[in-house]
Design a protein around this motif. Structure first.
Motif, mmCIF file in Angstrom:
data_model
loop_
_atom_site.group_PDB
_atom_site.id
_atom_site.type_symbol
_atom_site.label_atom_id
_atom_site.label_comp_id
_atom_site.label_asym_id
_atom_site.label_seq_id
_atom_site.Cartn_x
_atom_site.Cartn_y
_atom_site.Cartn_z
ATOM 1 N N ALA A 1 0.845 -1.335 0.502
ATOM 2 C CA ALA A 1 0.241 -0.029 0.247
ATOM 3 C C ALA A 1 0.816 1.451 0.463
ATOM 4 N N ARG A 2 1.778 0.612 0.665
ATOM 5 C CA ARG A 2 2.968 2.435 0.675
ATOM 6 C C ARG A 2 3.712 2.486 -0.302
ATOM 7 N N SER B 1 4.324 5.881 -4.752
ATOM 8 C CA SER B 1 4.057 6.181 -6.724
ATOM 9 C C SER B 1 3.514 6.448 -7.056
ATOM 10 N N GLN B 2 2.163 7.078 -6.689
ATOM 11 C CA GLN B 2 1.136 7.708 -7.147
ATOM 12 C C GLN B 2 1.189 9.426 -6.573
ATOM 13 N N GLY B 3 2.755 9.635 -4.858
ATOM 14 C CA GLY B 3 2.513 11.030 -5.226
ATOM 15 C C GLY B 3 1.900 11.391 -3.644
ATOM 16 N N PHE B 4 1.140 10.450 -3.169
ATOM 17 C CA PHE B 4 1.127 10.673 -1.799
ATOM 18 C C PHE B 4 1.615 10.958 -0.435
ATOM 19 N N TYR C 1 -2.222 13.355 0.675
ATOM 20 C CA TYR C 1 -2.190 12.673 1.996
ATOM 21 C C TYR C 1 -2.411 11.150 1.740
ATOM 22 N N PHE C 2 -1.379 9.936 3.121
ATOM 23 C CA PHE C 2 -1.618 8.778 3.171
ATOM 24 C C PHE C 2 -1.280 8.764 5.363
ATOM 25 N N GLN C 3 -2.395 7.782 5.479
ATOM 26 C CA GLN C 3 -1.841 7.623 6.726
ATOM 27 C C GLN C 3 -2.556 5.433 6.798
ATOM 28 N N THR D 1 -8.400 5.837 -8.241
ATOM 29 C CA THR D 1 -7.055 5.723 -7.676
ATOM 30 C C THR D 1 -7.377 4.992 -7.038
ATOM 31 N N PHE D 2 -8.098 4.246 -6.199
ATOM 32 C CA PHE D 2 -8.003 3.343 -4.772
ATOM 33 C C PHE D 2 -8.643 2.076 -5.676
ATOM 34 N N GLU D 3 -9.675 2.347 -6.431
ATOM 35 C CA GLU D 3 -9.708 0.469 -7.533
ATOM 36 C C GLU D 3 -7.913 0.539 -8.203
#
Ligand code: ASP
Length: 586
Positions: free
Chosen positions: A150-151, A156-159, A211-213, A249-251
């Motif tokens: 996931a990370r 890779s998608q710029g998050f 952003y992600f976490q 994006t999340f698919e």
């Protein structure tokens, strides 16, 4: 050096090498002249051979090794005379020349084997031993891989991965908060986040547009089988996006995870509106591994003299294919099943489309064969099929029939393990009416944006307003959910009004967010995945518990550290907490 190799590593081409291994004693067999010990670590098992003739001392020592002793050995890799084809190291063993007991062990309270003899409670109490077992290690590994992948994908998608605080402020919306008393501020409390929702939105205002976490969240809810008071989310937010961007994006992330971790290429995810999901499956998270969609026979079934159907708001059925052979007893059992309080149906009507072309039903008295045949046509019933019908209040009937559909899916083997059916459920209602408190609640959360075309109905008919909200469902399990957010102060204020907040309340609870919206908040939206559940579903399991290293039991207790627990009077005093007399004496 404790070891040159792991216990899962040695193969036929290592024959002749001198090696050192360290690990736990799985078991030992004393055959008189020889003693064999299975040495285990998380990589596998290697057989150690102690020869009485060659080294009686060592052999004596080996005989004394108990289960789960921690040892280090030295020796030569040799070919096994009787090979074990079941394990990768099964062609070799180690002819031991040195043994070092690093630590002893009490006899463990249950066997450290794939199928253990330990009950749930015992295994929770000695979780560190349970975690030594292969099935749990495999689950921990799956979870680890999902996290890493996931990370990688999000990076890779710029998050950006950004941490948000755990000590925050209690908000009345959603579930109950866990609170933490403040020592330095008498009578005041922090709350642990139910999710980083407001913080991730503030990060969008700050310009961190992706952003992600992977983050722990806390909800003080009554526990159900698949819930933990603390759980982990893959939490994400994006700016300058519409719903479509988020779904894509999340698919993409979900496909990436399945490919990298399971080697499965998922097809493009179908989409279904909330209304459709409720109409055809009676659930906002339908298991679409199988069809068995609801058919609505209300119109056809009413006004024929059968009071139960005449007085019902809805008469809905499912076609249980190939079940016409069900006996009276089978059907009685199924009827009892739908009448259980958890399901809540008052009764069940059946229609059998027999192999010989005849039709038989529980309500023959009221309906002609022609009537029943019409129901059958609606349900695509063929000879051999069984129509199961529930009736009553629309929502309750849908819910009960949804449960019955899943049960029939189970019985007919249609919910196959190893098969994965993803689905986006979209166009959720914005609000949900609660009879008890006679007010609307946000179906997702109060920051969710209504659909633009429904703005006007916020005043006239709030219940019919749809939201830009979506859930990702897999095999009937909600894996994640999110929405496009409100980014305009006035609309957010309006939303709080609809939810029954006074101006002061809204300001006190969420003033910081509404203020931020006045400093250039970009359009934004996001999603959060239940990480524990994602792991469980990917692993083909129903329960999330074994995908969490140290979970709590159904009463919210950690059985191992025995928590929650009382604290000392001094601690209470420092925290300015006075327990009621009743609690003290308990
Ligand atoms: N914060 C939401 C939740 O925990 C998810 C989201 O809207 O991104 O359900």
């Amino acid at each position: 050096m404790y070891r040159t190799h792991t216990c899962g590593e040695l193969r036929i081409d290592h024959i002749g090498s001198m090696v050192k291994l360290a690990g736990w004693v799985q078991r030992s067999r004393d055959l008189g002249g020889m003693t064999f010990v299975d040495l285990r670590d998380r990589y596998g098992i290697t057989q150690l051979a102690f020869n009485m003739e060659e080294n009686a001392d060592l052999c004596e020592q080996a005989r004394k090794l108990g289960r789960e002793f921690v040892i280090q050995v030295e020796g030569e890799v040799i070919e096994r005379s009787s090979k074990n084809t079941q394990i990768p190291t099964g062609e070799v063993e180690i002819k031991i020349t040195g043994l070092n007991v690093l630590n002893g062990s009490k006899t463990p309270p249950f066997t450290i084997e794939d199928d253990t003899d330990g009950g749930d409670e015992l295994r929770m109490k000695y979780r560190y031993l349970d975690l030594r077992r292969n099935p749990l290690q495999a689950k921990m590994y799956l979870r680890h891989q999902l996290g890493i992948e996931a990370r990688k994908y999000l990076d890779s998608q710029g998050f950006f991965e950004i941490e948000t605080p755990f000590l925050i402020k209690s908000t009345p919306e959603g579930a109950r908060d866990f609170v933490v008393p403040s020592r330095m501020n008498a009578g005041e409390f922090y709350a642990l986040p139910q999710s980083p929702q407001t913080f991730k939105q503030l990060l969008m205002v700050s310009g961190y547009d992706r952003y992600f976490q992977i983050v722990r969240c806390f909800r003080d809810e009554d526990l159900r089988a698949d819930r933990q008071p603390e759980f982990t989310q893959i939490d994400c937010e994006m700016s300058f996006v519409e719903q479509e961007d988020i779904l894509q994006t999340f698919e993409g992330m979900t496909k990436h995870l399945f490919k990298m971790v399971k080697g499965i290429e998922l097809p493009d995810f179908p989409r279904m509106s909330y209304d459709e999901a409720m109409m055809y499956y009676g659930s906002d998270k339908p298991d679409v591994r199988f069809g068995m969609r609801f058919v609505d026979v209300t119109e056809k079934a009413q006004n024929k003299g059968f009071k139960v159907f005449d007085s019902a708001e809805a008469v809905l059925g499912i076609n249980a294919k190939g079940c016409a052979g069900y006996s009276r007893k089978d059907i009685d059992k199924l009827t009892d099943w739908v009448k259980r309080p958890q399901i809540g149906a008052k009764g069940m009507v059946w229609v059998k489309f027999n192999e010989d072309g005849t039709i038989k039903s529980a309500v023959d008295k009221f309906y002609s064969e022609e009537d029943l045949r019409e129901w059958g046509t609606l349900a695509d019933a063929e000879p051999g099929d069984l129509l199961l019908i529930l009736s009553g209040d629309l929502n309750k009937t849908r819910k009960a029939l949804g449960e019955l559909r899943l049960e029939m899916g189970n019985r007919l083997g249609l919910r196959k393990r190893g098969e994965f059916a993803p689905l986006w459920v979209i166009d959720f209602p914005l609000l949900e009416w609660d009879e008890e408190t006679a007010r609307f609640y946000a179906m997702h959360h109060p920051f969710t944006s209504p659909k633009q075309e429904d703005f006007a109905k916020l005043d006239s008919d709030p219940g019919s307003v749809r939201a830009n909200a979506y859930d990702l469902v897999m095999n009937g399990v909600e894996l994640g959910g999110g929405s496009i957010r409100i980014h305009n102060r006035d609309l957010q204020k309006r939303m709080f009004e609809v939810l029954g907040f006074s101006d002061e309340e809204a300001q006190k609870q969420f003033g910081f967010l509404m203020n931020a919206f006045e400093y250039g908040a970009p359009p934004h939206g996001g999603i959060a995945f239940g990480f524990d559940r994602f792991a469980a579903v990917t692993g083909g399991d129903d329960s999330i518990r074994d995908y969490i290293a140290f979970p709590k039991n159904n009463a919210g207790r950690d059985m191992m550290i025995d928590s929650p627990a009382t604290i000392s009077d001094e601690q209470l005093e420092e925290l300015h907490i006075r327990l009621a007399e009743k609690e003290k004496s308990e």
